[in-house]
Write a protein that holds these residues in place. Structure first.
Motif, PDB file in Angstrom:
ATOM      1  N   ALA A  15       0.856  -1.189   0.000  1.00  0.00           N
ATOM      2  CA  ALA A  15       0.000   0.000   0.000  1.00  0.00           C
ATOM      3  C   ALA A  15       0.889   1.234   0.000  1.00  0.00           C
ATOM      4  N   LEU A 133      -5.116  -1.793   6.650  1.00  0.00           N
ATOM      5  CA  LEU A 133      -4.056  -2.389   5.847  1.00  0.00           C
ATOM      6  C   LEU A 133      -4.087  -3.912   5.919  1.00  0.00           C
ATOM      7  N   THR A 138      -1.983  -6.221   3.266  1.00  0.00           N
ATOM      8  CA  THR A 138      -0.758  -5.435   3.122  1.00  0.00           C
ATOM      9  C   THR A 138       0.342  -5.956   4.037  1.00  0.00           C
ATOM     10  N   VAL A 141       4.504  -1.202   3.311  1.00  0.00           N
ATOM     11  CA  VAL A 141       3.963   0.139   3.090  1.00  0.00           C
ATOM     12  C   VAL A 141       5.049   1.013   2.490  1.00  0.00           C
TER      13      VAL A 141
END
Length: 207
Positions: A15, A133, A138, A141
């Motif tokens: 992400a 997230l 995810t 990041v």
């Protein structure tokens, strides 16, 4: 070990977190002229826009990590840090419902998510960002935005503590003075995150 950016930033588990790229922070309603200049000098807005466009095209979720205050300051600690006390001398600073808290138009897209906080300097504490997230699967990041003084180091440290891998776009972040931001990148961010350019990340997401 050489950085395998293609593995680190694989779209399926990555992400893009865009930190405080808001009109009242670095845009037309900004109260931080030094930070606005630092962003302009380094092309932060343009590079963040390029990264966000590439992310969306690759299926990488873009999450805007924004800050705001209620007019009554409910939900915000207002006297536990000198910088916050300074900001809130202006009763209209970054109020919910005003243009100042909006994401810069050139970075906004209806498909993006937003994680809003009302206190502190970093995006995970007191918000649902971690749960958001994780719901997206995810594991990495990528950080862009401002500032290298507070928000970006806080984002990186919290993300690492929560088990994420982190990359920071070196040409899509800024701090003040600019030399201090460079020192933070070299001496703090380098210990927490991979440092990559927007061009390199975009190239990976376009393959």
């Amino acid at each position: 070990m050489a950085l395998d950016l293609a593995d680190l930033a694989r779209p399926a588990h990555t992400a893009l977190l865009v930190m405080e790229m808001q009109r009242g922070v670095v845009g037309d309603l900004a109260r931080f002229p030094d930070l606005v200049r630092a962003c302009a000098d380094r092309g932060v807005v343009g590079n963040t826009a390029r990264a966000a466009s590439a992310a969306r095209a690759a299926g990488v979720r873009v999450v805007h990590c924004t800050a705001a205050f209620r007019a009554d300051r409910a939900g915000s600690h207002t006297d536990n840090a000198p910088f916050i006390r300074h900001l809130l001398r202006d009763p209209g600073h970054m109020l919910e419902g005003t243009g100042a808290v909006e994401v810069l138009p050139e970075l906004h897209d209806p498909a993006d998510l937003e994680s809003r906080r009302h206190h502190g300097f970093s995006p995970f504490t007191g918000t649902s960002l971690d749960q958001t997230l994780r719901s997206l699967g995810t594991r990495t990041v990528v950080a862009a935005g401002v500032s290298l003084n507070l928000g970006i180091p806080g984002l990186c440290l919290e993300a690492v503590n929560l088990g994420y891998r982190v990359a920071v776009l070196t040409d899509a972040v800024a701090g003040t003075p600019a030399e201090y931001g460079d020192a933070v990148m070299a001496n703090t961010i380098a210990l927490l995150a991979a440092r990559v350019t927007t061009d390199d990340l975009v190239a990976v997401w376009r393959t």
